[in-house]
Design an enzyme around this catalytic site. Sequence first.
Site, PDB file in Angstrom:
ATOM      1  N   LYS A  53      16.112  -6.613 -29.195  1.00  0.00           N
ATOM      2  CA  LYS A  53      16.710  -6.801 -28.627  1.00  0.00           C
ATOM      3  C   LYS A  53      17.744  -6.636 -29.191  1.00  0.00           C
ATOM      4  O   LYS A  53      19.031  -7.029 -29.272  1.00  0.00           O
ATOM      5  CB  LYS A  53      16.855  -8.332 -27.411  1.00  0.00           C
ATOM      6  CG  LYS A  53      15.910  -7.317 -26.010  1.00  0.00           C
ATOM      7  CD  LYS A  53      16.306  -8.682 -25.422  1.00  0.00           C
ATOM      8  CE  LYS A  53      14.909  -9.205 -24.484  1.00  0.00           C
ATOM      9  NZ  LYS A  53      14.880 -10.628 -23.923  1.00  0.00           N
ATOM     10  N   ASP A 109      16.759  -4.683 -36.846  1.00  0.00           N
ATOM     11  CA  ASP A 109      17.231  -5.310 -37.452  1.00  0.00           C
ATOM     12  C   ASP A 109      16.365  -5.724 -38.524  1.00  0.00           C
ATOM     13  O   ASP A 109      17.509  -6.349 -39.263  1.00  0.00           O
ATOM     14  CB  ASP A 109      17.196  -7.094 -36.308  1.00  0.00           C
ATOM     15  CG  ASP A 109      15.718  -7.183 -35.391  1.00  0.00           C
ATOM     16  OD1 ASP A 109      15.193  -6.239 -35.801  1.00  0.00           O
ATOM     17  OD2 ASP A 109      15.009  -7.832 -35.089  1.00  0.00           O
ATOM     18  N   ASP A 158      10.296  -5.838 -41.874  1.00  0.00           N
ATOM     19  CA  ASP A 158       9.266  -6.831 -42.000  1.00  0.00           C
ATOM     20  C   ASP A 158       7.782  -6.389 -42.506  1.00  0.00           C
ATOM     21  O   ASP A 158       7.295  -5.625 -43.456  1.00  0.00           O
ATOM     22  CB  ASP A 158       9.264  -7.498 -40.881  1.00  0.00           C
ATOM     23  CG  ASP A 158       8.438  -9.108 -40.943  1.00  0.00           C
ATOM     24  OD1 ASP A 158       8.925  -9.887 -41.729  1.00  0.00           O
ATOM     25  OD2 ASP A 158       7.375  -8.995 -40.417  1.00  0.00           O
ATOM     26  N   LYS A 163      12.306  -7.396 -45.697  1.00  0.00           N
ATOM     27  CA  LYS A 163      11.423  -8.380 -46.588  1.00  0.00           C
ATOM     28  C   LYS A 163      11.171  -7.373 -47.254  1.00  0.00           C
ATOM     29  O   LYS A 163       9.308  -7.153 -46.627  1.00  0.00           O
ATOM     30  CB  LYS A 163      10.838  -9.195 -45.220  1.00  0.00           C
ATOM     31  CG  LYS A 163      12.140 -10.495 -44.658  1.00  0.00           C
ATOM     32  CD  LYS A 163      10.927 -11.067 -43.957  1.00  0.00           C
ATOM     33  CE  LYS A 163      11.752 -12.310 -42.615  1.00  0.00           C
ATOM     34  NZ  LYS A 163      10.871 -13.092 -42.393  1.00  0.00           N
ATOM     35  N   PHE A 213      10.929 -16.617 -41.760  1.00  0.00           N
ATOM     36  CA  PHE A 213      11.697 -16.718 -41.494  1.00  0.00           C
ATOM     37  C   PHE A 213      13.346 -16.724 -40.150  1.00  0.00           C
ATOM     38  O   PHE A 213      13.315 -17.810 -40.506  1.00  0.00           O
ATOM     39  CB  PHE A 213      10.906 -16.832 -39.543  1.00  0.00           C
ATOM     40  CG  PHE A 213      10.511 -16.135 -38.399  1.00  0.00           C
ATOM     41  CD1 PHE A 213       9.554 -15.397 -38.119  1.00  0.00           C
ATOM     42  CD2 PHE A 213      11.592 -16.885 -37.099  1.00  0.00           C
ATOM     43  CE1 PHE A 213      10.086 -14.326 -36.945  1.00  0.00           C
ATOM     44  CE2 PHE A 213      11.477 -15.953 -36.332  1.00  0.00           C
ATOM     45  CZ  PHE A 213      10.431 -14.757 -35.794  1.00  0.00           C
ATOM     46  N   ASP A 229      16.016 -13.823 -33.380  1.00  0.00           N
ATOM     47  CA  ASP A 229      15.618 -14.864 -32.294  1.00  0.00           C
ATOM     48  C   ASP A 229      14.404 -16.015 -32.670  1.00  0.00           C
ATOM     49  O   ASP A 229      13.533 -15.198 -32.648  1.00  0.00           O
ATOM     50  CB  ASP A 229      15.500 -14.609 -30.795  1.00  0.00           C
ATOM     51  CG  ASP A 229      14.128 -13.635 -29.738  1.00  0.00           C
ATOM     52  OD1 ASP A 229      14.404 -13.019 -31.018  1.00  0.00           O
ATOM     53  OD2 ASP A 229      13.266 -14.080 -29.978  1.00  0.00           O
ATOM     54  N   ARG A 265      19.931 -16.593 -30.444  1.00  0.00           N
ATOM     55  CA  ARG A 265      20.400 -15.288 -31.082  1.00  0.00           C
ATOM     56  C   ARG A 265      22.286 -15.385 -31.211  1.00  0.00           C
ATOM     57  O   ARG A 265      22.034 -14.350 -31.903  1.00  0.00           O
ATOM     58  CB  ARG A 265      20.202 -14.419 -29.671  1.00  0.00           C
ATOM     59  CG  ARG A 265      18.196 -13.589 -29.711  1.00  0.00           C
ATOM     60  CD  ARG A 265      19.123 -12.718 -27.964  1.00  0.00           C
ATOM     61  NE  ARG A 265      17.338 -12.501 -28.007  1.00  0.00           N
ATOM     62  CZ  ARG A 265      16.984 -11.400 -28.287  1.00  0.00           C
ATOM     63  NH1 ARG A 265      17.160 -10.871 -29.858  1.00  0.00           N
ATOM     64  NH2 ARG A 265      15.531 -11.290 -27.954  1.00  0.00           N
TER      65      ARG A 265
HETATM   66  P1  XMP Z   1       8.050  -5.616 -38.246  1.00  0.00           P
HETATM   67  O1  XMP Z   1       7.064  -6.159 -38.659  1.00  0.00           O
HETATM   68  O2  XMP Z   1       6.865  -4.492 -37.360  1.00  0.00           O
HETATM   69  O3  XMP Z   1       8.805  -6.640 -37.344  1.00  0.00           O
HETATM   70  O4  XMP Z   1       8.005  -4.692 -39.868  1.00  0.00           O
HETATM   71  C1  XMP Z   1      10.278  -5.875 -37.647  1.00  0.00           C
HETATM   72  C2  XMP Z   1      10.606  -6.509 -35.985  1.00  0.00           C
HETATM   73  O5  XMP Z   1      10.087  -7.785 -36.267  1.00  0.00           O
HETATM   74  C3  XMP Z   1      10.863  -9.304 -35.679  1.00  0.00           C
HETATM   75  N1  XMP Z   1      10.979  -9.839 -36.676  1.00  0.00           N
HETATM   76  C4  XMP Z   1      11.653 -10.661 -37.108  1.00  0.00           C
HETATM   77  N2  XMP Z   1      12.862 -11.518 -35.904  1.00  0.00           N
HETATM   78  N3  XMP Z   1      12.849 -13.034 -37.593  1.00  0.00           N
HETATM   79  C5  XMP Z   1      13.384 -12.929 -36.451  1.00  0.00           C
HETATM   80  O6  XMP Z   1      14.121 -12.734 -35.451  1.00  0.00           O
HETATM   81  C6  XMP Z   1      12.260 -12.820 -38.682  1.00  0.00           C
HETATM   82  O7  XMP Z   1      12.244 -13.055 -39.517  1.00  0.00           O
HETATM   83  C7  XMP Z   1      11.623 -11.582 -38.451  1.00  0.00           C
HETATM   84  N4  XMP Z   1      10.842 -10.802 -38.924  1.00  0.00           N
HETATM   85  C8  XMP Z   1      10.507  -9.856 -38.098  1.00  0.00           C
HETATM   86  C9  XMP Z   1      12.154  -8.218 -35.042  1.00  0.00           C
HETATM   87  O8  XMP Z   1      12.063  -8.355 -33.666  1.00  0.00           O
HETATM   88  C10 XMP Z   1      11.825  -6.842 -36.057  1.00  0.00           C
HETATM   89  O9  XMP Z   1      12.414  -5.521 -35.234  1.00  0.00           O
END
Ligand code: XMP
Length: 182
Positions: free
Chosen positions: A40, A97, A100, A128, A149, A156, A162
Amino acid sequence: MPLGETLISESEIRARIRELARELQAALPPGPLHCVVVLKSAIFFAVDLVRSLGREATLGFISAASYGEGTESGGQVRLGLEAAGRVEGRHVFLIDDILDTGHTLLAAREALRGLRPASLRTCVLLDKPSRRRVKIEADHAGFTIEDVFVVGYGLDCAEAYRTLPDIRAYRPDGPDTEEKPG
Ligand code: XMP
């Protein structure tokens, strides 16, 4: 409260989205787009970005679950494609969004590829790179950030924060930097 410092302000987000829209106008194929948003957290970004593109676009959504209530990714991504819309033969623009570890964007991109779009480009608000566990880059990214984070502007922690207008560090053990009323 665990809210840390502001990393990216509301006005910086707005300015970067205007720039990204210009970049995307040149990079995306002409004609109608099918924008697929990862639910979301990407919704706030996607709405602002798609409106800035100023072109005909349809919307689809995919759900992706890899995080629980905490801040660490499990590496296993469960995707829901029921609301992705028609992808085959269309110019698809995937919006998330944050990139990571990369598991989510990789899974979403490969799932959409399997549905045979005419073209597929990816865009994330935040990148990141120091956290990457799988080999993937977004075609377009708003901001590169450190390994912290973050919450706000759609992002969120266990559904909180959010609606903050800017992007802030989330530091459960850090000093309290939250403004107090009065
Ligand atoms: P990956 O690790 O699969 O992660 O690349 C992607 C999803 O993980 C969540 N995510 C975060 N959500 N703050 C957040 O609120 C963060 O710093 C963060 N790092 C990863 C996010 O939903 C993203 O789509």
